[in-house]
Design an enzyme around this catalytic site. Sequence first.
Site, short mmCIF file in Angstrom:
data_model
loop_
_atom_site.label_atom_id
_atom_site.label_comp_id
_atom_site.label_asym_id
_atom_site.label_seq_id
_atom_site.Cartn_x
_atom_site.Cartn_y
_atom_site.Cartn_z
N ARG A 118 50.54 -17.06 29.68
CA ARG A 118 50.34 -18.50 29.87
C ARG A 118 49.04 -19.04 29.29
NH1 ARG A 118 52.43 -16.67 34.44
NH2 ARG A 118 54.62 -17.16 34.78
N LYS A 140 46.65 -27.78 16.88
CA LYS A 140 48.09 -27.56 16.70
C LYS A 140 48.34 -26.11 16.31
CE LYS A 140 49.65 -32.10 15.08
NZ LYS A 140 50.31 -32.79 13.93
N GLU A 182 42.97 -31.76 0.45
CA GLU A 182 42.78 -32.27 1.81
C GLU A 182 41.35 -32.76 2.00
OE1 GLU A 182 45.44 -32.62 3.67
OE2 GLU A 182 46.85 -31.02 3.15
N LYS A 224 38.27 -35.04 10.48
CA LYS A 224 39.52 -34.69 11.16
C LYS A 224 39.34 -34.71 12.68
CE LYS A 224 43.55 -31.89 11.68
NZ LYS A 224 44.43 -30.81 11.27
N GLU A 234 49.00 -38.92 18.83
CA GLU A 234 49.62 -39.20 17.53
C GLU A 234 50.40 -40.50 17.51
OE1 GLU A 234 51.04 -36.06 14.81
OE2 GLU A 234 50.98 -34.83 16.61
N ARG A 238 46.05 -41.06 13.68
CA ARG A 238 46.26 -39.68 13.21
C ARG A 238 47.21 -39.66 12.00
NH1 ARG A 238 46.07 -34.33 17.04
NH2 ARG A 238 46.48 -32.79 15.46
N ASN A 242 48.11 -38.21 6.97
CA ASN A 242 49.28 -37.95 6.12
C ASN A 242 49.23 -38.68 4.79
OD1 ASN A 242 50.55 -36.19 7.91
ND2 ASN A 242 51.33 -37.90 9.10
N HIS A 245 51.21 -37.49 1.84
CA HIS A 245 52.10 -36.42 2.32
C HIS A 245 53.59 -36.78 2.23
CE1 HIS A 245 48.45 -34.44 3.53
NE2 HIS A 245 49.11 -33.43 4.07
N HIS A 249 55.62 -34.28 0.30
CA HIS A 249 56.74 -33.49 0.84
C HIS A 249 57.98 -33.64 -0.04
CE1 HIS A 249 54.73 -33.61 5.06
NE2 HIS A 249 54.36 -32.55 4.39
N HIS A 262 51.27 -26.86 -1.25
CA HIS A 262 51.22 -28.09 -0.46
C HIS A 262 50.11 -29.03 -0.97
CE1 HIS A 262 51.19 -30.70 3.05
NE2 HIS A 262 49.89 -30.46 3.19
P1 NAD Z 1 48.16 -19.13 3.85
O1 NAD Z 1 47.72 -18.82 5.21
O2 NAD Z 1 49.51 -18.68 3.45
O3 NAD Z 1 47.09 -18.60 2.81
C1 NAD Z 1 47.30 -18.75 1.44
C2 NAD Z 1 47.20 -17.39 0.71
O4 NAD Z 1 45.83 -16.99 0.63
C3 NAD Z 1 47.91 -16.26 1.43
O5 NAD Z 1 48.50 -15.43 0.50
C4 NAD Z 1 46.76 -15.54 2.14
O6 NAD Z 1 47.05 -14.20 2.44
C5 NAD Z 1 45.68 -15.66 1.12
N1 NAD Z 1 44.30 -15.59 1.60
C6 NAD Z 1 43.80 -16.12 2.73
N2 NAD Z 1 42.47 -16.00 2.74
C7 NAD Z 1 42.12 -15.36 1.61
C8 NAD Z 1 40.88 -14.97 1.04
N3 NAD Z 1 39.71 -15.28 1.62
N4 NAD Z 1 40.89 -14.31 -0.14
C9 NAD Z 1 42.06 -14.06 -0.77
N5 NAD Z 1 43.26 -14.43 -0.31
C10 NAD Z 1 43.28 -15.08 0.87
O7 NAD Z 1 48.16 -20.72 3.58
P2 NAD Z 1 47.10 -21.86 3.96
O8 NAD Z 1 47.15 -22.82 2.84
O9 NAD Z 1 45.80 -21.32 4.41
O10 NAD Z 1 47.78 -22.55 5.24
C11 NAD Z 1 49.05 -23.13 5.17
C12 NAD Z 1 49.65 -23.16 6.55
O11 NAD Z 1 48.83 -23.96 7.39
C13 NAD Z 1 51.05 -23.75 6.61
O12 NAD Z 1 51.87 -22.94 7.39
C14 NAD Z 1 50.84 -25.09 7.29
O13 NAD Z 1 51.96 -25.50 8.06
C15 NAD Z 1 49.66 -24.80 8.17
N6 NAD Z 1 48.89 -25.99 8.56
C16 NAD Z 1 48.64 -26.16 9.87
C17 NAD Z 1 47.91 -27.24 10.30
C18 NAD Z 1 47.58 -27.40 11.76
O14 NAD Z 1 47.11 -28.45 12.16
N7 NAD Z 1 47.79 -26.38 12.56
C19 NAD Z 1 47.42 -28.18 9.37
C20 NAD Z 1 47.69 -27.97 8.03
C21 NAD Z 1 48.43 -26.86 7.63
MG MG Z 2 48.43 -31.34 4.56
#
Ligand code: NAD
Ligand code: MG
Length: 359
Positions: A118, A140, A182, A224, A234, A238, A242, A245, A249, A262
């Site tokens: 939990r 999130k 971003e 942010k 939201e 907030r 986007n 976006h 998308h 992305h």
């Molecule tokens: P990711 O986590 O897939 O990382 C991108 C790539 O970089 C991966 O292959 C990873 O293994 C590699 N990597 C990470 N750190 C590295 C480093 N220091 N050196 C070499 N390689 C490295 O993608 P991301 O862009 O970090 O995140 C995307 C995700 O985040 C999506 O799932 C999206 O939905 C989520 N997201 C969440 C929120 C939220 O508010 N929680 C906001 C925006 C995005």
């Molecule tokens: Mg984004």
Amino acid sequence: MQTLTVELPDRHYPIHVGPGLLDDASLLTPHLGGRQVMIVTNETVAPLYLERLKATLTGFEVHEVILPDGEATKNLEHVERIWDGLLAAGFNRRATLIALGGGVTGDMTGFAAASYQRGIAFIQIPTTLLAQVDSSVGGKTGVNHPRGKNMIGAFHQPRAVIVDTDTLRTLPARELTAGLAEVIKYGLIRDEAFMTWLEDNMAGLRALDASLLTEAILKSCAVKAEIVVEDETEQGVRAHLNLGHTFGHAIETAMGYGNWLHGEAVGAGMMMATALSHRLGWLDEAAVMRVSALLDAAGLPRHAPAQVSAERFLELMHLDKKVMDARLRLVLLKALGEACITDDVDEAQVHELLEHWER
Ligand code: NAD
Ligand code: MG
């Protein structure tokens, strides 16, 4: 090192940003709930940074879960691997989870922390620029469902976020650029001075100058965090996060997930939102040129892919979950540094924009 404190209604947590922080035990240990620590990372990041982090945690009972890489792994099956690891280690409610990796690792680890017994403590150590400026702030967490991205999740705030800017040295350049989209977004929606700062410092950021990165990451997190605190449920502001976006998308979907990152799609999407704001008379030509030049300096695409027709684009924009009812609801710019939400845009105008868009 610089620190930003995020103020939540019931508590606060620090975001530490700077070079070499992975080795600094004093930033981590105050936030550990007990002696039990589980690091979650993936196959790409583990060989780069896991041993260093473990060395920093000497004296604690440290276990690890190393997941496969990729957005396709962001599902319950892999969260279960984290739960399994915690149970196999006999970890109790005072255990702490540490996410070491990009947004995929952070989202899954956060969700595992929100649900294990939990809710247990967790710390974010984001290693992509996107995770450092976006996904690790706001609370999130969650996973994808076959029927939709991020459909299963929970709000769960970290105890601390530790951003070691040196980790960006191993990040592929394309991923860095995607994260910059971003960063630019925060300037466009909220802070023209930050946009100007980015115009002056984009080359240094791309060259991974540690003090410039620290500044940009801290500022991005501050914008942010400010927006998230203003609008926890939201309902309003907030949505400004986007910007670009809905267009983005549509590009991601049209091109097939993964072909455009992305951030790349959001870059082109922000250019489209900027151009539409210009058509509506809110931005002058000079402002459009500034946005275009800044995206270009970051290495981001400014054009939608040629093969997507205006009709298909609009169709996909309507499918986007941010579009309410039948009307397109878009985040646009009233001015540089000032976003607004409107559902009052004539669709013929959007069609015309897309039709004449340089591809
Ligand atoms: P990711 O986590 O897939 O990382 C991108 C790539 O970089 C991966 O292959 C990873 O293994 C590699 N990597 C990470 N750190 C590295 C480093 N220091 N050196 C070499 N390689 C490295 O993608 P991301 O862009 O970090 O995140 C995307 C995700 O985040 C999506 O799932 C999206 O939905 C989520 N997201 C969440 C929120 C939220 O508010 N929680 C906001 C925006 C995005
Ligand atoms: Mg984004």
